[in-house]
Design an enzyme around this catalytic site. Structure first.
Site, PDB file in Angstrom:
ATOM      1  N   GLU A  35       0.847  -1.198   0.000  1.00  0.00           N
ATOM      2  CA  GLU A  35       0.000   0.000   0.000  1.00  0.00           C
ATOM      3  C   GLU A  35       0.879   1.243   0.000  1.00  0.00           C
ATOM      4  OE1 GLU A  35      -1.972  -1.023   3.576  1.00  0.00           O
ATOM      5  OE2 GLU A  35      -3.140  -2.599   2.625  1.00  0.00           O
ATOM      6  N   GLU A  66      -4.654  -6.850   2.212  1.00  0.00           N
ATOM      7  CA  GLU A  66      -3.392  -7.512   2.593  1.00  0.00           C
ATOM      8  C   GLU A  66      -3.428  -9.008   2.331  1.00  0.00           C
ATOM      9  OE1 GLU A  66      -4.966  -5.280   4.475  1.00  0.00           O
ATOM     10  OE2 GLU A  66      -3.540  -3.706   4.985  1.00  0.00           O
ATOM     11  N   PHE A  89       2.012  -1.464   8.592  1.00  0.00           N
ATOM     12  CA  PHE A  89       2.319  -1.554  10.027  1.00  0.00           C
ATOM     13  C   PHE A  89       2.229  -3.031  10.402  1.00  0.00           C
ATOM     14  CE2 PHE A  89       0.899   2.793   9.727  1.00  0.00           C
ATOM     15  CZ  PHE A  89       1.393   3.488  10.825  1.00  0.00           C
ATOM     16  N   ASP A  91       1.221  -4.179  12.973  1.00  0.00           N
ATOM     17  CA  ASP A  91      -0.047  -4.335  13.694  1.00  0.00           C
ATOM     18  C   ASP A  91      -1.175  -4.825  12.779  1.00  0.00           C
ATOM     19  OD1 ASP A  91       0.605  -2.193  16.234  1.00  0.00           O
ATOM     20  OD2 ASP A  91       1.625  -1.851  14.343  1.00  0.00           O
ATOM     21  N   PHE A  92      -1.048  -4.640  11.483  1.00  0.00           N
ATOM     22  CA  PHE A  92      -2.110  -5.046  10.556  1.00  0.00           C
ATOM     23  C   PHE A  92      -2.065  -6.551  10.246  1.00  0.00           C
ATOM     24  CE2 PHE A  92      -1.901  -0.533   8.428  1.00  0.00           C
ATOM     25  CZ  PHE A  92      -2.251   0.043   9.636  1.00  0.00           C
ATOM     26  N   HIS A 135      -1.028   0.726  16.396  1.00  0.00           N
ATOM     27  CA  HIS A 135       0.009   1.169  15.450  1.00  0.00           C
ATOM     28  C   HIS A 135       1.373   1.304  16.107  1.00  0.00           C
ATOM     29  CE1 HIS A 135      -3.715   2.413  13.416  1.00  0.00           C
ATOM     30  NE2 HIS A 135      -3.033   2.461  12.289  1.00  0.00           N
TER      31      HIS A 135
END
Lengths: 340, 337
Positions: A35, A66, A89, A91-92, A135
């Site tokens: 992205e 993703e 990130f 975190d994703f 994040h």
């Protein structure tokens, strides 16, 4: 790394981009997708300038999908391409972990070694800038726990370049985590550690070997990325207190360089592990267990750990500062360990 | 493989190949019913017997596999879900090594590390996965690689109608359409996601209409018809090879057996299997070959005998193969440097 090589001062992100650029020049199979990796150049500057040079056929902006695009990177790697895919990130990970873990990490093993998956999944980690619980994580141990992928987290610009090149040339899936605070981004705290001398020509730094960034005799402090930087600062404070700390920058979680840690503890007899990840079931426990299993009799004091105390990372300054280890907390813990 | 023309008629050798392959698949699955039951009676224990673990068989679903695979070559990629034997056989996966893998033997495709839901044969570019819809993104990646490498190869991902409600399905259709990838997604509607019927899981009656949402054509094949599957697949594969982008196909197919062997099947009418078997595509195709004069009784008998022999040899190979050494569990995690 050749010491005669021409070097310049580069930020972490510029060192990483140079690595990707040089590998894309060398190998037409290498491409990048993720992205905002195109015209934007990556939210954390991991692809700056590459779109202008290579265009949309090799630098692919993706939809916010993703699962689809990380899975596509896996499929492309199985067909002989060398994709670099960015998870913006770490975190994703929750929206795409099936592709990462059930596919990417297991295919080589499940196929009896007959199918290679040579891809680099690069992802931004770390907190300390009030980005809160979704994040700011590193999730080092979440990935390192799962077999089948190499997990590396270089700290300094020269290692970011050398380990990125090694990761691209590696025939296995590699998660390469870069720390947002160490990329030298103009919109973050400016840290000296985020700029360093980087040789111009391509070179590799082997994956799976730690680096002793400060030699010492009194206590071993093990860290990675921002915790290494804090540990080095703590070591200066400890020096003033007459304590000579050895600081190990792990650089890699899988493979884990256990030998360097054991050798260091055999010399210093004290171990402090610092981790910007949750404390329980994590990297600090793995290293403590390693020393307990193979170096217990070298210890003159119990092993100490500093890590995020098992809560999500809070937003507000005093709260975030409370949960993140820093140089002062490291120095204090090391002093207590030496004076025990 | 022709890239331009949409094939209107099925060449005789393709028709024969489809029939013989359907017979091979059916016989393979019937043999597996027997092999799987060994050591599991009188008390069913999933981890016991010659072939332990879960077993998802595809008897009845042969048309989806042969109708599509008749158009593919070794260079085209196929990913399959947890019920993969029909796709694997039709794609030309090494049958002996596939069977040895399912039997957990060292000579298996994955040296006994994968099992029946995790079959990989890179020689014919076949892979499958036990996670629903997770084969779609890698298939899109194979299609992307073909496009980047300037090849006219295609990738086909098979998924059940239950998997058409997974995020990976929708993300992949969007990505493939956006990038005009040579991808074909085949939804095999066997009416049940384990036990839940399609009308209880899916907001639309047919999945092919979901192609509209992603700007790609959707094709529907009714009544488990191998010839119609062949015709529809011809269009989708030709589109992909010509660089016109992805297609979505849904075929109405029949699952004769349970979701897995040992499934009590309390969720469907007792006579449903018998009703479905009345419309079995194999005798239908057999009669069609005879009616059209594409094969004689004698030739068909020869095809059937050949298919059975190949399957028998594969099972014999698996049974004769050795188990892996226990410590081989530690090998193959990483590609050596």
């Amino acid at each position: 790394m050749a010491t005669t090589a021409k070097s310049r001062m580069l930020t972490g992100s510029k060192a990483m981009v140079e690595a990707i650029d040089q590998e894309m020049e060398r190998d037409p199979r290498v491409f990048v997708m993720g992205e905002d990796v195109g015209k934007y150049g990556g939210i954390f500057g991991s692809t700056t300038g590459l779109f202008e040079k290579y265009g949309p056929t090799r630098i692919l902006d993706t939809p916010i999908s993703e699962t689809a695009f990380i899975g596509a990177a896996i499929g492309a790697a199985m067909e002989g391409m060398r994709p670099i895919v960015e998870l913006m990130f770490v975190d994703f990970f929750g929206v795409c972990m099936d592709q990462i873990y059930n596919q990417m990490a297991k295919i080589h093993y499940m196929s009896g070694g007959h199918v290679k998956v040579p891809l680099v999944l690069m992802t931004a980690v770390g907190g300390g800038y009030n980005d809160a619980a979704q994040h700011s994580q590193t999730l080092y141990a979440t990935f390192a726990h799962l077999p089948g992928m190499k997990v590396v987290a270089p700290t300094f610009p020269d290692d970011l370049k050398g380990m990125m090149i090694a990761a691209i040339r590696e025939d296995n899936p590699v998660i390469l985590m870069f720390h947002k605070g160490l990329q030298g981004l103009g919109w973050m705290d400016q840290l000296d550690a985020s700029i360093g001398e980087v040789p111009q020509e391509p070179y590799t730094v082997p994956l799976g070997r730690s680096r002793i960034v400060r030699e010492g005799n009194d206590v071993t402090i093990v860290g990675i990325q921002m915790m290494t930087v804090h540990a080095m600062k703590a070591a200066e404070q400890l020096k003033e207190a007459g304590i000579d700390a050895e600081v190990i920058d792990l650089r890699s979680l899988v493979p884990l360089d256990r030998e360097t840690i054991l050798r260091s503890v055999a010399k210093t007899h004290r171990l402090l592990v610092v981790d910007e990840d949750y404390q329980s079931y994590g990297m600090s426990a793995e290293i403590a267990a390693t020393v307990a299993e193979a170096g217990l009799y070298d210890l003159e004091a119990p092993i100490r750990r500093l890590a995020i105390p098992d809560v999500p990372i809070p937003y507000s300054d005093p709260l975030e500062n409370f949960v993140l280890p820093n140089a002062e907390k490291i120095a204090e813990a090391a002093k207590a360990l030496v004076n025990m | 493989m022709a890239t331009a023309e949409i094939v209107k008629e099925i060449p005789v050798e393709k028709a024969r190949w489809m029939y013989e392959t359907m017979v091979k698949i059916r016989y393979y699955e019937e043999c597996m019913v027997q092999a799987y039951a060994e050591g599991k009676t009188p008390i069913f224990n999933i981890g016991a017997g010659t072939v332990p673990g879960e077993m998802h068989l595809a008897a009845g679903q042969e048309p989806a596999a042969v109708g599509m695979m008749a158009h593919l070559t070794e260079n085209d990629t196929v990913t399959a879900p947890h019920r993969p034997h029909h796709h694997a056989i039709a794609k030309g996966v090494n049958l002996k090594r596939m069977t040895a893998e399912i039997f957990g033997r060292q000579s298996g495709l994955g040296k006994g590390k994968g099992g029946h839901m995790h079959l990989f044969d890179p020689k014919v570019k076949f892979a499958c996965s036990g996670i629903i819809a997770s084969g779609l993104p890698p298939a899109a990646g194979a299609a992307l690689a073909a496009k980047m490498q300037g090849k006219n190869w295609v990738a086909v991902a098979f998924v059940g109608e239950g998997g058409a409600n997974a995020g990976a399905f929708h993300e992949t259709l969007n990505l493939a359409a956006l990038w005009k990838l040579p991808l074909i997604v085949v939804v095999e509607d066997n009416h049940y996601g384990i036990s839940v019927p399609k009308e209880a899981s899916t907001a639309v009656p047919f999945n092919d209409i979901r192609g509209v949402a992603y700007g790609m054509p959707g094709f529907r094949v009714k009544d488990n018809d191998p010839l119609e599957m062949y015709r529809v697949s011809a269009k989708a594969v030709a589109r992909a090879r010509q660089g016109e982008g992805p297609s979505l196909i849904e075929i109405e197919t029949y699952r004769y057996l349970g979701h897995f062997q040992g499934d009590p099947e309390v969720y469907r009418p007792k006579d449903e299997e018998a009703q479905l078997r009345k419309k079995d595509p194999i005798p239908r195709m057999r009669n069609w070959l005879l009616e059209q004069g594409l094969a004689s009784e004698e030739e068909i008998a020869g095809m059937e005998a050949r298919a059975h022999q190949e399957v028998d040899e594969a099972y014999a190979y698996a049974r004769e193969s050795a188990y892996p050494q226990p410590e081989e569990a530690l090998a193959d995690l990483f590609e050596p440097a």
